[in-house]
Write a protein that holds these residues in place. Structure first.
Motif, PDB file in Angstrom:
ATOM      1  N   SER A 132      38.036  39.661  36.336  1.00 32.70           N
ATOM      2  CA  SER A 132      39.221  40.061  37.101  1.00 32.70           C
ATOM      3  C   SER A 132      39.363  39.104  38.264  1.00 32.70           C
ATOM      4  CB  SER A 132      39.056  41.495  37.634  1.00 32.70           C
ATOM      5  OG  SER A 132      37.844  41.608  38.356  1.00 32.70           O
ATOM      6  N   ALA A 133      40.608  38.901  38.662  1.00 28.41           N
ATOM      7  CA  ALA A 133      40.879  38.162  39.895  1.00 28.41           C
ATOM      8  C   ALA A 133      41.596  39.127  40.820  1.00 28.41           C
ATOM      9  CB  ALA A 133      41.761  36.961  39.605  1.00 28.41           C
ATOM     10  N   LYS A 134      41.419  38.916  42.108  1.00 27.38           N
ATOM     11  CA  LYS A 134      42.158  39.738  43.083  1.00 27.38           C
ATOM     12  C   LYS A 134      42.592  38.808  44.201  1.00 27.38           C
ATOM     13  CE  LYS A 134      41.815  44.141  45.547  1.00 27.38           C
ATOM     14  NZ  LYS A 134      40.928  45.248  45.942  1.00 27.38           N
ATOM     15  N   PHE A 150      32.037  39.178  34.281  1.00 25.01           N
ATOM     16  CA  PHE A 150      30.956  39.981  33.707  1.00 25.01           C
ATOM     17  C   PHE A 150      30.526  39.385  32.370  1.00 25.01           C
ATOM     18  CE2 PHE A 150      33.672  42.789  36.200  1.00 25.01           C
ATOM     19  CZ  PHE A 150      32.758  43.478  36.984  1.00 25.01           C
ATOM     20  N   ARG A 171      35.520  48.728  33.438  1.00 23.84           N
ATOM     21  CA  ARG A 171      34.641  47.939  34.325  1.00 23.84           C
ATOM     22  C   ARG A 171      35.405  46.948  35.189  1.00 23.84           C
ATOM     23  NH1 ARG A 171      29.748  44.327  31.829  1.00 23.84           N
ATOM     24  NH2 ARG A 171      31.479  43.464  30.626  1.00 23.84           N
ATOM     25  N   ASN A 172      36.369  46.249  34.608  1.00 22.77           N
ATOM     26  CA  ASN A 172      37.005  45.165  35.378  1.00 22.77           C
ATOM     27  C   ASN A 172      38.439  45.462  35.804  1.00 22.77           C
ATOM     28  OD1 ASN A 172      37.972  44.876  32.718  1.00 22.77           O
ATOM     29  ND2 ASN A 172      38.398  42.710  33.021  1.00 22.77           N
ATOM     30  N   ARG A 173      38.935  46.664  35.497  1.00 26.35           N
ATOM     31  CA  ARG A 173      40.308  46.972  35.937  1.00 26.35           C
ATOM     32  C   ARG A 173      40.328  47.166  37.456  1.00 26.35           C
ATOM     33  NH1 ARG A 173      44.642  48.711  33.373  1.00 26.35           N
ATOM     34  NH2 ARG A 173      43.498  49.308  31.487  1.00 26.35           N
ATOM     35  N   VAL A 174      41.171  46.400  38.123  1.00 28.43           N
ATOM     36  CA  VAL A 174      41.286  46.505  39.583  1.00 28.43           C
ATOM     37  C   VAL A 174      42.002  47.808  39.910  1.00 28.43           C
ATOM     38  CG1 VAL A 174      42.239  45.447  41.675  1.00 28.43           C
ATOM     39  CG2 VAL A 174      41.354  43.996  39.817  1.00 28.43           C
ATOM     40  N   LYS A 175      41.303  48.711  40.573  1.00 25.37           N
ATOM     41  CA  LYS A 175      41.901  50.018  40.880  1.00 25.37           C
ATOM     42  C   LYS A 175      42.459  50.011  42.297  1.00 25.37           C
ATOM     43  CE  LYS A 175      38.488  51.773  37.741  1.00 25.37           C
ATOM     44  NZ  LYS A 175      37.577  50.628  37.768  1.00 25.37           N
ATOM     45  N   ARG A 176      41.632  49.612  43.249  1.00 24.58           N
ATOM     46  CA  ARG A 176      42.067  49.598  44.651  1.00 24.58           C
ATOM     47  C   ARG A 176      43.003  48.406  44.844  1.00 24.58           C
ATOM     48  NH1 ARG A 176      38.881  49.034  49.600  1.00 24.58           N
ATOM     49  NH2 ARG A 176      40.481  49.500  51.147  1.00 24.58           N
ATOM     50  N   MET A 194      35.752  38.021  39.724  1.00 22.54           N
ATOM     51  CA  MET A 194      34.508  38.704  39.327  1.00 22.54           C
ATOM     52  C   MET A 194      34.391  38.543  37.816  1.00 22.54           C
ATOM     53  SD  MET A 194      34.389  42.336  41.190  1.00 22.54           S
ATOM     54  CE  MET A 194      32.918  43.155  41.561  1.00 22.54           C
ATOM     55  N   VAL A 230      42.525  40.324  55.511  1.00 18.50           N
ATOM     56  CA  VAL A 230      42.331  38.885  55.290  1.00 18.50           C
ATOM     57  C   VAL A 230      43.103  38.483  54.038  1.00 18.50           C
ATOM     58  CG1 VAL A 230      40.067  38.619  56.398  1.00 18.50           C
ATOM     59  CG2 VAL A 230      40.174  39.296  53.996  1.00 18.50           C
ATOM     60  N   ALA A 232      39.731  36.002  44.925  1.00 20.24           N
ATOM     61  CA  ALA A 232      38.379  36.324  44.469  1.00 20.24           C
ATOM     62  C   ALA A 232      38.380  36.529  42.967  1.00 20.24           C
ATOM     63  CB  ALA A 232      37.870  37.579  45.169  1.00 20.24           C
ATOM     64  N   TYR A 287      42.903  36.273  50.695  1.00 21.25           N
ATOM     65  CA  TYR A 287      41.768  35.794  49.903  1.00 21.25           C
ATOM     66  C   TYR A 287      42.148  35.614  48.440  1.00 21.25           C
ATOM     67  CZ  TYR A 287      41.400  40.761  48.565  1.00 21.25           C
ATOM     68  OH  TYR A 287      41.655  42.033  48.112  1.00 21.25           O
ATOM     69  N   SER A 319      34.537  33.891  45.971  1.00 22.34           N
ATOM     70  CA  SER A 319      35.632  34.304  46.855  1.00 22.34           C
ATOM     71  C   SER A 319      35.999  33.192  47.822  1.00 22.34           C
ATOM     72  CB  SER A 319      35.289  35.590  47.603  1.00 22.34           C
ATOM     73  OG  SER A 319      34.030  35.496  48.198  1.00 22.34           O
TER      74      SER A 319
HETATM   75  C1  LIG Z   1      37.033  37.698  51.682  1.00 24.51           C
HETATM   76  C2  LIG Z   1      37.253  39.122  51.275  1.00 24.51           C
HETATM   77  C3  LIG Z   1      37.237  40.118  52.248  1.00 24.51           C
HETATM   78  C4  LIG Z   1      37.453  41.438  51.898  1.00 24.51           C
HETATM   79  N1  LIG Z   1      37.384  42.413  52.865  1.00 24.51           N
HETATM   80  C5  LIG Z   1      37.476  43.694  52.521  1.00 24.51           C
HETATM   81  C6  LIG Z   1      37.285  44.740  53.486  1.00 24.51           C
HETATM   82  O1  LIG Z   1      37.020  44.491  54.645  1.00 24.51           O
HETATM   83  N2  LIG Z   1      37.397  46.019  53.070  1.00 24.51           N
HETATM   84  C7  LIG Z   1      37.656  46.332  51.776  1.00 24.51           C
HETATM   85  O2  LIG Z   1      37.735  47.511  51.445  1.00 24.51           O
HETATM   86  N3  LIG Z   1      37.841  45.372  50.847  1.00 24.51           N
HETATM   87  C8  LIG Z   1      37.749  44.074  51.186  1.00 24.51           C
HETATM   88  N4  LIG Z   1      37.899  43.114  50.241  1.00 24.51           N
HETATM   89  C9  LIG Z   1      38.258  43.533  48.875  1.00 24.51           C
HETATM   90  C10 LIG Z   1      36.992  43.917  48.125  1.00 24.51           C
HETATM   91  O3  LIG Z   1      36.489  42.765  47.478  1.00 24.51           O
HETATM   92  C11 LIG Z   1      37.253  44.974  47.047  1.00 24.51           C
HETATM   93  O4  LIG Z   1      38.303  44.555  46.208  1.00 24.51           O
HETATM   94  C12 LIG Z   1      37.606  46.325  47.641  1.00 24.51           C
HETATM   95  O5  LIG Z   1      36.644  46.724  48.610  1.00 24.51           O
HETATM   96  C13 LIG Z   1      37.702  47.372  46.539  1.00 24.51           C
HETATM   97  O6  LIG Z   1      36.443  47.561  45.963  1.00 24.51           O
HETATM   98  P1  LIG Z   1      36.261  48.670  44.846  1.00 24.51           P
HETATM   99  O7  LIG Z   1      34.901  48.538  44.272  1.00 24.51           O
HETATM  100  O8  LIG Z   1      36.668  49.988  45.420  1.00 24.51           O
HETATM  101  O9  LIG Z   1      37.371  48.172  43.818  1.00 24.51           O
HETATM  102  P2  LIG Z   1      37.810  48.704  42.417  1.00 24.51           P
HETATM  103  O10 LIG Z   1      39.252  48.394  42.298  1.00 24.51           O
HETATM  104  O11 LIG Z   1      37.339  50.104  42.160  1.00 24.51           O
HETATM  105  O12 LIG Z   1      36.991  47.729  41.452  1.00 24.51           O
HETATM  106  C14 LIG Z   1      37.157  47.823  40.053  1.00 24.51           C
HETATM  107  C15 LIG Z   1      37.088  46.463  39.441  1.00 24.51           C
HETATM  108  O13 LIG Z   1      38.123  45.668  39.995  1.00 24.51           O
HETATM  109  C16 LIG Z   1      37.688  44.325  40.092  1.00 24.51           C
HETATM  110  N5  LIG Z   1      37.671  43.901  41.508  1.00 24.51           N
HETATM  111  C17 LIG Z   1      37.561  44.657  42.617  1.00 24.51           C
HETATM  112  N6  LIG Z   1      37.567  43.895  43.725  1.00 24.51           N
HETATM  113  C18 LIG Z   1      37.678  42.638  43.294  1.00 24.51           C
HETATM  114  C19 LIG Z   1      37.741  41.389  43.974  1.00 24.51           C
HETATM  115  N7  LIG Z   1      37.696  41.310  45.335  1.00 24.51           N
HETATM  116  N8  LIG Z   1      37.865  40.273  43.220  1.00 24.51           N
HETATM  117  C20 LIG Z   1      37.943  40.329  41.855  1.00 24.51           C
HETATM  118  N9  LIG Z   1      37.885  41.473  41.193  1.00 24.51           N
HETATM  119  C21 LIG Z   1      37.745  42.626  41.897  1.00 24.51           C
HETATM  120  C22 LIG Z   1      36.277  44.277  39.535  1.00 24.51           C
HETATM  121  O14 LIG Z   1      36.312  43.909  38.170  1.00 24.51           O
HETATM  122  C23 LIG Z   1      35.804  45.701  39.739  1.00 24.51           C
HETATM  123  O15 LIG Z   1      34.750  46.016  38.868  1.00 24.51           O
HETATM  124  C24 LIG Z   1      37.703  41.775  50.546  1.00 24.51           C
HETATM  125  C25 LIG Z   1      37.723  40.764  49.576  1.00 24.51           C
HETATM  126  C26 LIG Z   1      37.494  39.466  49.935  1.00 24.51           C
HETATM  127  C27 LIG Z   1      37.490  38.416  48.859  1.00 24.51           C
END
Ligand SMILES: Cc1cc2nc3c(=O)[nH]c(=O)nc-3n(C[C@H](O)[C@H](O)[C@H](O)COP(=O)(O)OP(=O)(O)OC[C@H]3O[C@@H](n4cnc5c(N)ncnc54)[C@H](O)[C@@H]3O)c2cc1C
Length: 237
Positions: free
Chosen positions: A166-168, A113, A13-18, A111, A105, A109, A107, A89
């Motif tokens: 998670s933080a990103k 749970f 759930r909280n592993r940052v993949k992207r 999240m 950008v 952020a 940032y 964020s």
């Molecule tokens: C101000 C701002 C602007 C952004 N603009 C864009 C944009 O234009 N396009 C874009 O694609 N992304 C943008 N992002 C990043 C966006 O928040 C996501 O991280 C990204 O879209 C990937 O989402 P996903 O669901 O595919 O991530 P995944 O990696 O599949 O998410 C899996 C888990 O990773 C964690 N996670 C993912 N994203 C975040 C996060 N931002 N903060 C903390 N934990 C996180 C959560 O626990 C989530 O459940 C932005 C973030 C911020 C804060």
């Protein structure tokens, strides 16, 4: 202590993949992002419909709190004990690249749970209703008119223990492709800050009453995230 003791557990759930290299799970990083903000968004699902409600939050250890009118739909539903996700964020910079695709950008952020529950223990609720003021304005409750029973009844406090978080963070320059570097378009980072403005004293304040020095934390020109980080530290002390 082990790293696990200083970090939130990581699951599917909280592993940052992207852009996973931007992910962090340690308490210090997650809490710093939460504490540097007053505004959060609480997300939850009611009858299959997702909602994301902006509100203010405060943190004590791994507990997050938010509050509102007892009549609020969000709070009426969450009080039953509901899965929720609280996000914060900060927009730190505009990143302009030599191609539209590479614009980004900077940032921070977070999240979080957990299961949102009603805080109905009278002592914990009373403490939380002090916390919602004193966490932002250290020691202020002691100098205010005391809360009434009616006001306490009209206010619902929700608490959520952070089960996973998670933080990103993106904090770097332009990510252009090498072959674009000679392209004649301006590229760079434009930093963004939310800054405190000049205080506007209520005209009905009794003569001779001045602003307490404790509020100098919110002096004009101070970055909001800095002020909120300082007040959280004072609240925890
Ligand atoms: C101000 C701002 C602007 C952004 N603009 C864009 C944009 O234009 N396009 C874009 O694609 N992304 C943008 N992002 C990043 C966006 O928040 C996501 O991280 C990204 O879209 C990937 O989402 P996903 O669901 O595919 O991530 P995944 O990696 O599949 O998410 C899996 C888990 O990773 C964690 N996670 C993912 N994203 C975040 C996060 N931002 N903060 C903390 N934990 C996180 C959560 O626990 C989530 O459940 C932005 C973030 C911020 C804060």
């Amino acid at each position: 202590m082990t790293d696990a003791a200083h970090s939130y557990p990581v699951s599917a759930r909280n592993r940052v993949k992207r852009a996973h290299e931007r992910g962090r799970y340690d308490h210090e990083t997650v809490h710093a992002i939460l504490d540097a903000a007053m505004l959060c968004h609480v997300s939850y699902v009611i009858d299959g419909q997702p909602y994301a409600t902006p509100t203010i939050h405060w943190r004590e250890g791994d507990m997050l709190y938010w509050h509102g009118s007892s009549a609020s739909r969000m709070l009426r539903h969450l009080r039953a004990g509901m899965p929720a996700c609280l996000t914060v964020s900060h927009l730190d910079g505009l990143v302009l690249a030599r191609s539209g695709f590479n614009h980004s950008v900077n940032y921070r952020a977070a999240m979080c749970f957990g299961t949102a529950v009603l805080i109905d223990d009278p002592d914990e609720k009373a403490r939380a209703l002090v916390g919602v003021v004193d966490r932002f304005y250290p020691g202020r409750t002691a100098g205010l008119r005391a809360i009434t029973e009616q006001e306490t009844k009209a206010t619902t406090v929700i608490g959520m223990r952070i089960d996973e978080a998670s933080a990103k963070i993106r904090a770097k320059g332009v990510g252009d492709d090498d072959e674009d570097l000679d392209f004649p378009a301006w590229a760079g980072v434009i930093p963004v800050r939310t800054v405190i403005g000049a205080a506007e004293t209520c005209p009905k304040i009794p003569a001779g009453l001045s602003r307490p020095a404790s509020l100098d934390i919110y002096a004009e020109g101070t970055a909001l995230d800095t002020a909120l980080t300082v007040t959280q530290r004072l609240y925890e002390a």
